[in-house]
Every structure is written in C-alpha cells, then in structure tokens.
Motif scaffolding. Structure first.
Motif, PDB file in Angstrom:
ATOM      1  N   SER A  69     -24.966 -13.212  14.697  1.00 49.19           N
ATOM      2  CA  SER A  69     -26.092 -13.695  13.884  1.00 49.19           C
ATOM      3  C   SER A  69     -26.085 -15.218  13.922  1.00 49.19           C
ATOM      4  O   SER A  69     -25.156 -15.834  14.467  1.00 49.19           O
ATOM      5  CB  SER A  69     -25.942 -13.223  12.429  1.00 49.19           C
ATOM      6  N   SER A  70     -27.105 -15.825  13.313  1.00 47.03           N
ATOM      7  CA  SER A  70     -27.197 -17.294  13.333  1.00 47.03           C
ATOM      8  C   SER A  70     -26.015 -17.947  12.606  1.00 47.03           C
ATOM      9  O   SER A  70     -25.728 -19.121  12.825  1.00 47.03           O
ATOM     10  CB  SER A  70     -28.525 -17.740  12.714  1.00 47.03           C
TER      11      SER A  70
ATOM     12  N   GLU B 157     -23.455 -21.908  13.261  1.00 48.63           N
ATOM     13  CA  GLU B 157     -23.234 -23.037  12.354  1.00 48.63           C
ATOM     14  C   GLU B 157     -22.071 -23.866  12.886  1.00 48.63           C
ATOM     15  O   GLU B 157     -21.202 -23.346  13.588  1.00 48.63           O
ATOM     16  CB  GLU B 157     -22.923 -22.512  10.938  1.00 48.63           C
TER      17      GLU B 157
ATOM     18  N   LEU C  69     -31.901 -25.499  17.716  1.00 48.74           N
ATOM     19  CA  LEU C  69     -31.237 -24.452  16.919  1.00 48.74           C
ATOM     20  C   LEU C  69     -32.221 -23.431  16.351  1.00 48.74           C
ATOM     21  O   LEU C  69     -31.880 -22.260  16.225  1.00 48.74           O
ATOM     22  CB  LEU C  69     -30.449 -25.084  15.772  1.00 48.74           C
ATOM     23  N   GLU C  70     -33.453 -23.888  16.042  1.00 51.05           N
ATOM     24  CA  GLU C  70     -34.399 -22.953  15.419  1.00 51.05           C
ATOM     25  C   GLU C  70     -34.635 -21.748  16.330  1.00 51.05           C
ATOM     26  O   GLU C  70     -34.528 -20.589  15.914  1.00 51.05           O
ATOM     27  CB  GLU C  70     -35.705 -23.678  15.111  1.00 51.05           C
TER      28      GLU C  70
ATOM     29  N   ASN D 197     -31.402 -19.717  16.662  1.00 49.64           N
ATOM     30  CA  ASN D 197     -31.128 -18.890  15.480  1.00 49.64           C
ATOM     31  C   ASN D 197     -31.980 -17.628  15.498  1.00 49.64           C
ATOM     32  O   ASN D 197     -31.506 -16.538  15.170  1.00 49.64           O
ATOM     33  CB  ASN D 197     -31.395 -19.681  14.192  1.00 49.64           C
ATOM     34  N   GLN D 198     -33.247 -17.816  15.887  1.00 52.90           N
ATOM     35  CA  GLN D 198     -34.153 -16.646  15.970  1.00 52.90           C
ATOM     36  C   GLN D 198     -33.596 -15.608  16.934  1.00 52.90           C
ATOM     37  O   GLN D 198     -33.549 -14.416  16.631  1.00 52.90           O
ATOM     38  CB  GLN D 198     -35.522 -17.082  16.484  1.00 52.90           C
TER      39      GLN D 198
ATOM     40  N   ASN E 260     -30.483 -13.888  15.589  1.00 50.78           N
ATOM     41  CA  ASN E 260     -30.731 -12.922  14.507  1.00 50.78           C
ATOM     42  C   ASN E 260     -31.483 -11.678  15.001  1.00 50.78           C
ATOM     43  O   ASN E 260     -31.624 -10.711  14.270  1.00 50.78           O
ATOM     44  CB  ASN E 260     -31.515 -13.581  13.373  1.00 50.78           C
TER      45      ASN E 260
END
Ligand code: AMP
Length: 363
Positions: free
Chosen positions: A125-126, A130, A161-162, A165-166, A169
């Motif tokens: 997951s995102s 981190e 990162l956006e 992250n998508q 996830n």
C-alpha cells in the motif's frame, strides 16, 4: 523410433508461428490454441480456436499433442496443471508462476538463482512509500499484469508520489531502485532439462517502451558479455530449463543487473533466424523435446528492426532498396499503430548506420 511428435502451442501470435515453422522443418506436427482463428500461427498449424483459459480447450490440446509449450507467460497455470499429463509440459507451470508475478520473480532471481537485481522491496500500500530517500530514483511496478512499461510509475520527485500512491493502493507492487544504465541487453538461453546452450548478448533499443532495434553482438566489453551470459546460464541451470528463455538485463558501469525473464523465445532473439546456425525457435523446439542442443554460432554481426503497424510501408521500401535484408511479416490482417507486424534482419557491423523505422515517428 518414431521421432515425429505433435506439439501443442498455447498462443498463436508471431512467436507461436515461428516456433511452429521450426517444428515443421524438423518433421513435427503442430496444433495451436488461440482465440483468433486467423492468428499468425494459423497459417502454419492446425488450430483449436478458444480463449487461453478455456480448460476444455486446454484438455483437448493436451489430448491431441505429445508435448505442450506456450508462446507467452500469461497462461492459466492452474488450468494447465489440471489437464497436462506427466512430463507433457517440459517448461513446467512453476516457471509460468515465477514470470507472472514480479515478487516471485525477484525472489527467484535474487535468492535462488543468486544473480544481481536492482535493490527492491515489496509494496502492499502507499504506506510502504512513506519516507522514501529522494536522493535516489525508483520505479514502482505492479506485481502482475504489467507489460512494456504499462503499470509502472517512475519516482524521481515528491510530485511523482501521488500517482505512485494511487498505483500502490490499487494492487500489490514492487519498488525498484532506478538503474542508471548504459545499455539494455538481453541473453537468450535454451535448455533440454539437463544441458543449456547460450546465444550472444543482444543490445536492445526501445522506443516508447517497445523494442525498436536489436544489435548483436551488444557493444559491451568481453568481460561484461561473459558476466551477462554467466548470469543467464545460472538462471537456466537453477530452473532446470526446458526450451528457450530470455533474460533482460541492464549494463551499468562494470555491473550487469537482471531486470526480468521471459520463459519463451523473445523479440530480441529474432535475428537468430538468419544470423545464427540455429535460431531461438529451433533450440526451443529441440529443448522442449529433450533433444541434444547445439553450440550456437553467430555467423556475423546483425541488426534487427521491428516493423510496427505504422512502419509496414517503410519496411517494404527498405527491402526494395536493400535486397539483402530479410523481411518477416507475420500475416496479421490489421496494421494497428504500435502493433508488431513483422521485423527485418540485416547483417551489419555498423549498427548506427542501420536506421530504425520509427525514430522520426511522432508517437
Ligand atoms: P519492464 O516492464 O520491467 O521490462 O520495464 C520496461 C522498461 O522500463 C525497461 O525496458 C527499462 O527501459 C525501464 N526500466 C524498468 N526497470 C527499470 C529500473 N529499475 N531502472 C531503470 N529503468 C527501468
């Protein structure tokens, strides 16, 4: 001894077609399973027209054939396991499972075959993205279903990162360090379950994530070429390989880093039809039949150019102007943009002078 076999190929694209042609030369019969009745292999083999995951169709194929093989890795491994007789699929379904999932693949390459891969971690997951160290660059890749750069996000800046992250996830991924490579290379290796034989190292130039040009031998030092071939052999031996496998790698400084494996003949090995005494398709057929494998000789330096849908006319003009070039067209009816329609192989020791068909095309 009856040495004529019936070989079943799952997938009737250009790879299936070229495998079938090799098999026919050797006196075998071929039956191909493909959802398209007019697929490239239909020109040279009997057909079972059905989806690849149709278990009844797979069973029919297994019943009609002595030996089964596949032209691509996204075959239903569980379905195949339920229909194959013992030793009927020499490549095995484990190799399919490894190459269908980047997590299994990386684990196999790094921990079982013991070859160098880019540092990586599994991302579920995102949260796993981190605290990335932005002194480095990364590539996030989906564990399954990605191909030719699809399902990948390059992470160089915080702004990337956006999207990353998508992706993280939406499905399980692998995060790899970005390799600042000098060249992309690949090595074809074939096995018969006991011995292996190896081809020269190929240099690959991609455009828009699609192979455009392969140069053989790759323009790397003899030492790096030896390292690359050794890694390919290590992988093949660990797999007890039957048939042909392509190992895609990066040459970076003094290092060879393995990117991925394809458990079948590969686009970057097509030059071997004319440029070697045995092609990657010949050794695939010999290998899956468990026959002795020849040492491979490269007759002369060669260049392969892919012919995509938008290049067909140019390729035809090219062979008019260069009659010693070998044009292969796979017999696909619709010349769609970026669809692999054929390839051209030329003998040349000045690879830079052999112009790609597609560089000037506005993608
Ligand atoms: P793949 O789907 O793994 O074959 O990746 C497609 C393309 O992305 C490769 O041919 C490379 O050009 C590039 N690529 C993949 N992984 C990396 C990496 N770790 N570092 C740099 N480039 C990469």
């Amino acid at each position: 001894m009856n040495s004529t076999k019936t070989i079943g190929i799952i997938g009737g694209g250009q790879l299936g077609q070229m495998m079938a042609i090799s098999a026919i030369y050797m006196g075998h019969k071929v039956v191909t399973l493909d959802p398209a009745a007019n697929c490239p292999a239909s020109r040279v083999s009997d057909m079972i027209v059905a989806p690849y995951d149709d278990v009844d169709a797979l069973r029919q194929l297994a019943e009609r054939c002595d030996v089964l093989t596949y032209e691509f890795e996204n075959v239903d491994a569980d379905g195949l396991d339920t229909v194959i007789k013992e030793n009927q699929l020499p490549q095995g379904t484990d190799l399919l499972r490894i190459s269908q999932n980047r997590i299994f693949e990386k684990d196999f390459l790094a921990n079982k075959a013991g070859v160098t891969v880019a540092p990586y971690k599994v991302v579920t997951s995102s949260l796993d993205l981190e605290n990335l160290d932005f002194a480095k660059n990364y590539v996030l890749k989906t564990a399954t279903g990605g191909y030719d750069g699809h399902g990948q996000v390059v992470i160089k800046l915080k702004e990337d990162l956006e999207r990353a992250n998508q992706l993280a996830n939406s499905t399980e991924c692998v995060l790899e360090e970005f390799v600042d490579f000098d060249l992309e290379i690949s090595v074809i290796v074939s096995g018969n379950g006991e011995d292996v034989t190896i081809f020269s190292v190929q240099e690959n130039i991609h455009r828009n994530n699609i192979l455009s040009k392969t140069i053989v031998p790759a323009r790397i030092s003899a030492e790096l070429a030896r390292k690359a071939q050794e890694m390919a052999v290590k992988i093949a031996v660990q797999l007890e390989l039957s048939g042909t496998l392509c190992v895609e790698m990066f040459a970076a400084g003094d290092d060879i880093i393995v990117n991925e494996i394809a458990p079948r003949p590969h686009n970057s090995g097509h030059y071997s039809i004319e440029a070697c005494d045995f092609s990657q398709f010949d050794t695939h057929i010999l290998g899956v039949l468990g026959q002795p494998l020849p040492d491979i000789k490269l007759h002369a330096p060669a260049v392969m150019l892919n012919v995509l849908g938008q290049h067909v006319e140019k390729a035809q003009d090219y062979v008019q102007a260069n009659p010693s070039a070998h044009l292969h067209l796979y017999g696909k009816e619709e010349a769609k943009h970026n669809r692999k329609m054929g390839h051209v192989t030329v003998f040349s020791d000045k690879p830079d002078e052999v112009e790609e068909f597609g560089v000037e095309v506005d993608w």
